[in-house]
Write an enzyme that holds these catalytic residues in place. Structure first.
Site, PDB file in Angstrom:
ATOM      1  N   SER A 160      20.438  12.317  12.976  1.00 50.69           N
ATOM      2  CA  SER A 160      21.392  12.481  11.796  1.00 50.69           C
ATOM      3  C   SER A 160      21.561  13.559  10.629  1.00 50.69           C
ATOM      4  CB  SER A 160      20.020  11.782  10.896  1.00 50.69           C
ATOM      5  OG  SER A 160      19.021  12.074  10.333  1.00 50.69           O
ATOM      6  N   LYS A 161      22.461  13.580  10.111  1.00 57.24           N
ATOM      7  CA  LYS A 161      22.993  14.131   9.377  1.00 57.24           C
ATOM      8  C   LYS A 161      21.436  15.189   8.145  1.00 57.24           C
ATOM      9  CE  LYS A 161      26.057  15.350   5.529  1.00 57.24           C
ATOM     10  NZ  LYS A 161      27.164  15.407   5.376  1.00 57.24           N
ATOM     11  N   ARG A 162      20.782  13.965   7.376  1.00 58.18           N
ATOM     12  CA  ARG A 162      19.587  13.873   6.511  1.00 58.18           C
ATOM     13  C   ARG A 162      18.399  14.921   6.574  1.00 58.18           C
ATOM     14  NH1 ARG A 162      16.439   9.507   4.276  1.00 58.18           N
ATOM     15  NH2 ARG A 162      17.716   8.251   6.587  1.00 58.18           N
ATOM     16  N   HIS A 163      17.987  15.203   8.385  1.00 59.46           N
ATOM     17  CA  HIS A 163      17.182  15.714   8.694  1.00 59.46           C
ATOM     18  C   HIS A 163      17.741  17.079   9.805  1.00 59.46           C
ATOM     19  CE1 HIS A 163      15.943  11.189   8.903  1.00 59.46           C
ATOM     20  NE2 HIS A 163      14.211  11.782   8.938  1.00 59.46           N
ATOM     21  N   GLY A 164      19.273  16.885   9.300  1.00 58.13           N
ATOM     22  CA  GLY A 164      19.429  18.568   9.360  1.00 58.13           C
ATOM     23  C   GLY A 164      19.878  18.275  10.800  1.00 58.13           C
TER      24      GLY A 164
END
Ligand code: GLU
Length: 493
Positions: free
Chosen positions: A261-265
């Protein structure tokens, strides 16, 4: 109901060919799973000699990110995933941007109302109530409004959504190429919103209408949509349309428990490029994340897109989630880097070399071949070649090498005898330097390493370098070579 308008649209639908679509939402980020979907859809189209269509799904304006469509275009272009129809190219079933198709969804939603498969809903349900699925569809008072009553309220300007009228009781079965037949009780399906208050369709409605009107034969998407698929089937049935072949792909995971996920880089395609990976290596690796070749190709790891488009079969798509493995990607990338023609490697390496080596007289063309076989990614170049610009501080320990039989004392002697020999060289080429150093070792009856190791150490201040003593002399040039050797002699004395 006058069907001319609908019939006209239907008559434009191409038939008799494989047609797939990549339908990204412009959210500003082409994650690895998206890229894989694009690849599989493209490969199915090319394998079948059909059409690959690009459709931009921008009806969720809340998620819209400025510039995101450009990232989609540039990624597909860079990857060589050419499309045959799309917003920029046009085509027989355009427009290919959903917000430009806005009116059409409303018309089709009305058609469904007409057919009793959808209804106007005037209730003020909040979105969270919607999402939680915590409401009884049978309790929705609008479901049982007569069409005259509903129409009167619409005509009076009351805001509404249009909901799918899921049949009560019974079951719905749908087929997926990967997961097989899946049957659910209709009572577990909600009367999902098809058309929102703002007149825009939900994803779940727009994709059905568009896939049909664009003549899509194979729908590839993430398995997160699997639970909605029975509702799509009911829509197709109500319209009397043929259901396309579904190919739901299990997610790409960062580890055993979490999706990327983008959120987790987790990296997007663009991030991977910036991290020094080659497009070809990324494409090859990503295709194998959840797909495996069969038969005579089952042992093969490295494929061009062209080869993949010949052998890509849906039966190779896996049901289980794939884990994105950085080591494996590195392995692919290193292979692609090594296999490049020297000129092509120079082109991709040049920016990285320039960043690391700024001394004007140094010929980067001489350095490139030395690092080509020593990199997992292009970002591995800089740390290996930084010593060309400036000799780092180093310890005399580096001169001591068991196998070369060198120690501080004999290294000092070696540098002292080598210095005048190199000083006396008028012709500063690889061959002349090589001949001089090897000739010296021979004259002194020493193994080459006794001379080469100290010289290489003095020139680099590093235990490991791309290239040996001769290459480093050649690249650094005579003046700098002599200066660094003198520095070595000083340091060892
Ligand atoms: N717009 C959807 C997404 O980006 C595409 C899903 C589909 O391919 O149907 O997730």
């Amino acid at each position: 109901m006058d069907m001319t308008w609908y019939q006209d649209l239907e008559s434009r639908i191409p038939t008799g060919e494989v047609r797939t679509r990549f339908a990204p939402s412009p959210t500003g980020y082409m994650h690895v799973g998206n890229l894989r979907t694009a690849l599989y859809t493209w490969l199915i189209a090319r394998h079948g000699g059909g059409k690959f269509i690009l459709r931009i799904e921008d009806t969720d304006q809340g998620r819209f990110v400025e510039g995101a469509t450009e990232i989609i275009y540039s990624t597909l272009k860079e990857c060589g995933l050419t499309w045959d129809e799309g917003p920029d190219l046009g085509g027989p079933v355009g427009p290919y941007i959903q917000t430009e198709r806005r009116d059409l969804y409303a018309q089709y939603a009305k058609l469904l109302v007409e057919r009793g498969a959808a209804y106007y809903c005037f209730c003020d349900k909040t979105e969270s109530a919607e999402d939680s699925g915590n409401f009884e569809k049978t309790e929705d008072p609008c479901r049982s409004l007569s069409s005259a009553e509903a129409q009167a309220r619409v005509d009076a300007g009351e805001p509404f959504v249009i909901r799918q009228k899921i049949p009560q009781g019974g079951q719905t079965t749908f087929h997926d190429a990967i997961f097989g037949a899946i049957t659910v009780d209709n009572d577990t399906l909600d009367d999902q919103v098809l058309l929102k208050r703002d007149g825009l369709p939900t994803y779940n409605f727009a994709n059905v209408v568009d896939d049909h009107l664009m003549g899509i034969t194979h729908v590839v998407r993430g398995s997160e949509y699997l639970s909605s698929a029975p509702k799509y089937n009911l829509l197709y049935e109500a319209f009397g349309w043929t259901v396309p072949e579904y190919i739901h792909c299990s997610p790409v995971m960062r580890d055993a428990h979490n999706k990327m996920s983008k959120r987790h880089g987790d990296p997007s395609y663009e991030d991977l490029k910036a991290q020094g990976y080659l497009t070809d290596a990324i494409l090859n690796y990503v295709t194998l994340l959840g797909w495996a070749p069969k038969g005579e190709n089952s042992e093969q790891e490295f494929f061009t897109l062209e080869e993949l488009s010949k052998i890509f079969e849906l039966s190779g798509v896996s049901k289980s989630p794939a884990i994105f493995d950085r080591e494996k990607l590195n392995y692919f990338n290193a292979h692609y880097l090594r296999e490049m023609e020297p000129g092509a490697f120079y082109t991709v390496a040049e920016p990285y070399l320039k960043e690391a080596v700024k001394t004007p007289d140094i010929d980067l063309h001489l350095i490139a071949p030395l690092v080509q076989g020593r990199c997992d990614t292009l970002c591995d170049i800089a740390p290996q070649v930084d010593f060309f610009d400036a000799l780092p501080e180093y310890s005399n320990e580096l001169y001591c090498h068991k196998k070369m039989k060198t120690d501080e004392q004999n290294s000092l002697e070696a540098l002292k005898v080598t210095l005048p020999v190199l000083e006396g060289l008028t012709d500063w080429t690889y061959d002349s330097i090589h001949a001089a150093l090897v000739g010296l070792a021979e004259k002194l009856e020493l193994k080459n390493g006794r001379i080469m190791w100290p010289v290489r150490t003095a020139l680099s201040g590093k235990a490991v370098t791309p290239g040996g003593a001769v290459e480093l002399c050649q690249i650094l040039g005579k003046a700098e070579t002599l200066r660094r050797m003198e520095k070595g002699i000083q340091q060892l004395s």
